[in-house]
Design a protein around this motif. Structure first.
Motif, PDB file in Angstrom:
ATOM      1  N   LEU A 148      45.062  29.470  18.314  1.00  0.00           N
ATOM      2  CA  LEU A 148      45.601  28.687  19.419  1.00  0.00           C
ATOM      3  C   LEU A 148      47.064  28.371  19.168  1.00  0.00           C
ATOM      4  O   LEU A 148      47.496  28.187  18.027  1.00  0.00           O
ATOM      5  CB  LEU A 148      44.806  27.389  19.580  1.00  0.00           C
ATOM      6  N   GLY A 149      47.827  28.297  20.249  1.00  0.00           N
ATOM      7  CA  GLY A 149      49.254  28.038  20.157  1.00  0.00           C
ATOM      8  C   GLY A 149      49.596  26.561  20.216  1.00  0.00           C
ATOM      9  O   GLY A 149      48.728  25.684  20.247  1.00  0.00           O
ATOM     10  N   ASP A 150      50.895  26.278  20.241  1.00  0.00           N
ATOM     11  CA  ASP A 150      51.409  24.909  20.211  1.00  0.00           C
ATOM     12  C   ASP A 150      51.274  24.216  21.569  1.00  0.00           C
ATOM     13  O   ASP A 150      51.095  24.859  22.612  1.00  0.00           O
ATOM     14  CB  ASP A 150      52.881  24.908  19.788  1.00  0.00           C
ATOM     15  N   VAL A 151      51.396  22.893  21.553  1.00  0.00           N
ATOM     16  CA  VAL A 151      51.345  22.055  22.750  1.00  0.00           C
ATOM     17  C   VAL A 151      52.712  21.422  22.962  1.00  0.00           C
ATOM     18  O   VAL A 151      53.389  21.046  21.992  1.00  0.00           O
ATOM     19  CB  VAL A 151      50.264  20.958  22.607  1.00  0.00           C
ATOM     20  N   SER A 152      53.136  21.306  24.208  1.00  0.00           N
ATOM     21  CA  SER A 152      54.432  20.706  24.512  1.00  0.00           C
ATOM     22  C   SER A 152      54.305  19.669  25.623  1.00  0.00           C
ATOM     23  O   SER A 152      53.410  19.754  26.471  1.00  0.00           O
ATOM     24  CB  SER A 152      55.451  21.777  24.925  1.00  0.00           C
ATOM     25  N   VAL A 153      55.219  18.703  25.608  1.00  0.00           N
ATOM     26  CA  VAL A 153      55.300  17.670  26.644  1.00  0.00           C
ATOM     27  C   VAL A 153      56.759  17.550  27.065  1.00  0.00           C
ATOM     28  O   VAL A 153      57.658  17.495  26.205  1.00  0.00           O
ATOM     29  CB  VAL A 153      54.785  16.313  26.139  1.00  0.00           C
ATOM     30  N   GLY A 154      57.011  17.544  28.366  1.00  0.00           N
ATOM     31  CA  GLY A 154      58.380  17.466  28.848  1.00  0.00           C
ATOM     32  C   GLY A 154      58.505  16.666  30.129  1.00  0.00           C
ATOM     33  O   GLY A 154      57.517  16.389  30.810  1.00  0.00           O
ATOM     34  N   VAL A 155      59.725  16.287  30.448  1.00  0.00           N
ATOM     35  CA  VAL A 155      60.043  15.576  31.682  1.00  0.00           C
ATOM     36  C   VAL A 155      61.219  16.280  32.344  1.00  0.00           C
ATOM     37  O   VAL A 155      62.229  16.574  31.693  1.00  0.00           O
ATOM     38  CB  VAL A 155      60.410  14.100  31.413  1.00  0.00           C
ATOM     39  N   LYS A 156      61.080  16.589  33.635  1.00  0.00           N
ATOM     40  CA  LYS A 156      62.155  17.240  34.387  1.00  0.00           C
ATOM     41  C   LYS A 156      62.695  16.292  35.443  1.00  0.00           C
ATOM     42  O   LYS A 156      61.937  15.598  36.111  1.00  0.00           O
ATOM     43  CB  LYS A 156      61.668  18.534  35.027  1.00  0.00           C
ATOM     44  N   LYS A 157      64.016  16.306  35.608  1.00  0.00           N
ATOM     45  CA  LYS A 157      64.695  15.430  36.570  1.00  0.00           C
ATOM     46  C   LYS A 157      65.601  16.270  37.456  1.00  0.00           C
ATOM     47  O   LYS A 157      66.425  17.043  36.970  1.00  0.00           O
ATOM     48  CB  LYS A 157      65.534  14.384  35.821  1.00  0.00           C
ATOM     49  N   ALA A 158      65.415  16.143  38.763  1.00  0.00           N
ATOM     50  CA  ALA A 158      66.300  16.817  39.708  1.00  0.00           C
ATOM     51  C   ALA A 158      67.577  16.003  39.865  1.00  0.00           C
ATOM     52  O   ALA A 158      67.547  14.778  39.985  1.00  0.00           O
ATOM     53  CB  ALA A 158      65.607  16.989  41.059  1.00  0.00           C
ATOM     54  N   ILE A 159      68.718  16.673  39.872  1.00  0.00           N
ATOM     55  CA  ILE A 159      70.019  16.026  40.033  1.00  0.00           C
ATOM     56  C   ILE A 159      70.530  16.303  41.444  1.00  0.00           C
ATOM     57  O   ILE A 159      70.670  17.469  41.837  1.00  0.00           O
ATOM     58  CB  ILE A 159      71.033  16.545  38.994  1.00  0.00           C
ATOM     59  N   ALA A 181      68.748  20.715  37.941  1.00  0.00           N
ATOM     60  CA  ALA A 181      67.691  19.945  37.283  1.00  0.00           C
ATOM     61  C   ALA A 181      67.905  20.000  35.780  1.00  0.00           C
ATOM     62  O   ALA A 181      68.466  20.963  35.250  1.00  0.00           O
ATOM     63  CB  ALA A 181      66.307  20.491  37.639  1.00  0.00           C
ATOM     64  N   VAL A 182      67.472  18.939  35.095  1.00  0.00           N
ATOM     65  CA  VAL A 182      67.530  18.898  33.633  1.00  0.00           C
ATOM     66  C   VAL A 182      66.117  18.687  33.101  1.00  0.00           C
ATOM     67  O   VAL A 182      65.258  18.116  33.777  1.00  0.00           O
ATOM     68  CB  VAL A 182      68.467  17.782  33.127  1.00  0.00           C
ATOM     69  N   LEU A 183      65.888  19.171  31.874  1.00  0.00           N
ATOM     70  CA  LEU A 183      64.559  19.128  31.276  1.00  0.00           C
ATOM     71  C   LEU A 183      64.657  18.686  29.825  1.00  0.00           C
ATOM     72  O   LEU A 183      65.469  19.227  29.064  1.00  0.00           O
ATOM     73  CB  LEU A 183      63.904  20.515  31.355  1.00  0.00           C
ATOM     74  N   GLY A 184      63.854  17.701  29.458  1.00  0.00           N
ATOM     75  CA  GLY A 184      63.711  17.309  28.066  1.00  0.00           C
ATOM     76  C   GLY A 184      62.288  17.603  27.622  1.00  0.00           C
ATOM     77  O   GLY A 184      61.327  17.228  28.305  1.00  0.00           O
ATOM     78  N   ARG A 185      62.136  18.299  26.488  1.00  0.00           N
ATOM     79  CA  ARG A 185      60.807  18.758  26.082  1.00  0.00           C
ATOM     80  C   ARG A 185      60.656  18.715  24.568  1.00  0.00           C
ATOM     81  O   ARG A 185      61.610  18.981  23.837  1.00  0.00           O
ATOM     82  CB  ARG A 185      60.576  20.179  26.580  1.00  0.00           C
ATOM     83  N   VAL A 186      59.447  18.379  24.128  1.00  0.00           N
ATOM     84  CA  VAL A 186      59.099  18.424  22.708  1.00  0.00           C
ATOM     85  C   VAL A 186      57.890  19.328  22.553  1.00  0.00           C
ATOM     86  O   VAL A 186      56.867  19.134  23.215  1.00  0.00           O
ATOM     87  CB  VAL A 186      58.783  17.022  22.149  1.00  0.00           C
ATOM     88  N   SER A 187      58.012  20.330  21.695  1.00  0.00           N
ATOM     89  CA  SER A 187      56.906  21.226  21.393  1.00  0.00           C
ATOM     90  C   SER A 187      56.360  20.861  20.017  1.00  0.00           C
ATOM     91  O   SER A 187      57.089  20.899  19.024  1.00  0.00           O
ATOM     92  CB  SER A 187      57.374  22.687  21.407  1.00  0.00           C
TER      93      SER A 187
END
Length: 255
Positions: free
Chosen positions: A109-120, A130-136
């Motif tokens: 199984l592969g990694d899990v990620s969580v992110g938040v995207k914001k439209a500008i 849009a900008v995206l912040g993500r942690v894998s």
């Protein structure tokens, strides 16, 4: 009177849901991400069916050939008008390695990620951002994990040239265990008909203390309806002295 109100409400919902989805865009396929935000109260499920990668690498004892099959997934849901939450999973995977020393197979199984995207809001009819912040998180099994958590900051700027052509560029800045990398993904999206569209992209990636990596990819997208699409894509690497190919199928739903 009560029956009339209920009927009217049902017709209003039936009318508004397709139009709501018409302003929405999926992030797959491709290495970049779009500027669209998932509507609040809805869930986008984007699934590969799967992705296949073939790499032939030169070693001191001969060529090593690696084939990987992986079914990654991305879930997106709206938090507010211009915000969305993303949860990704690299999914189940299988790999086969052939070398002069013999054959090796593995699955996991592969990694899990969580992110938040914001439209500008650029207050422009044709240009969006849009900008995206993500942690894998390195939660995957050996051979299917990055080994360390990866922190990513991304941005996409898109320009609608006309009714047929849309151009965009996505930039990723990543840090993994203290090592930085940058990725640039210029993309062209083109409409072929009411149901069919396509894309082509160039990917440039440079990681600290490593050689740069470049690739080209292209694909087709078929819209079954306003909330469902199918996609197929192929690509190949341009770096190194040995072939590097990848391709796959995918499906996406908006609930």
């Amino acid at each position: 009177m009560k029956i009339w109100k209920t009927t009217a409400l049902g017709l209003a919902l039936a009318y508004s849901m397709p139009s709501l989805a018409a302003d929405f865009s999926f992030d797959r396929p491709g290495s970049g991400f779009g500027t669209g935000i998932t509507p609040v109260g809805h869930l986008a499920w984007e699934q590969s069916l799967p992705t296949v990668t073939y790499n032939k690498e030169s070693t001191s004892s001969g060529f090593e050939k690696t084939t990987t099959v992986q079914g990654d997934m991305l879930l997106r849901t709206g938090l507010a008008k211009d915000w969305e939450l993303q949860v990704g999973w690299d999914g189940p995977a299988w790999m086969k390695v052939k070398s002069p020393a013999g054959k090796f197979e593995d699955h996991g199984l592969g990694d899990v990620s969580v992110g938040v995207k914001k439209a500008i809001d650029l207050q422009d009819d044709k240009m969006t951002m849009a900008v995206l912040g993500r942690v894998s998180f390195a939660t995957g099994n050996q051979n299917f994990t990055e080994n360390h958590d990866v922190y990513t900051l991304g941005s996409t700027v898109a320009y609608q040239q006309n009714d047929i052509l849309n151009t965009s560029i996505t930039m990723y800045y990543e840090v993994e265990d203290g090592d930085w990398s940058v990725t640039a993904v210029p993309t062209i999206n083109y409409k072929l008909s009411n149901k069919w569209s396509g894309y082509s992209e160039f990917v440039y990636r440079k990681k600290e203390s490593q050689a740069d990596h470049t690739s080209l990819a292209t694909g087709l997208i078929y819209a079954l309806n306003a909330r469902t699409q199918l996609d197929a894509s192929v690509g190949f690497g341009l770096s190194g002295d040995a072939p590097d190919y990848f391709g796959g199928l995918g499906v996406a739903f908006l609930f």
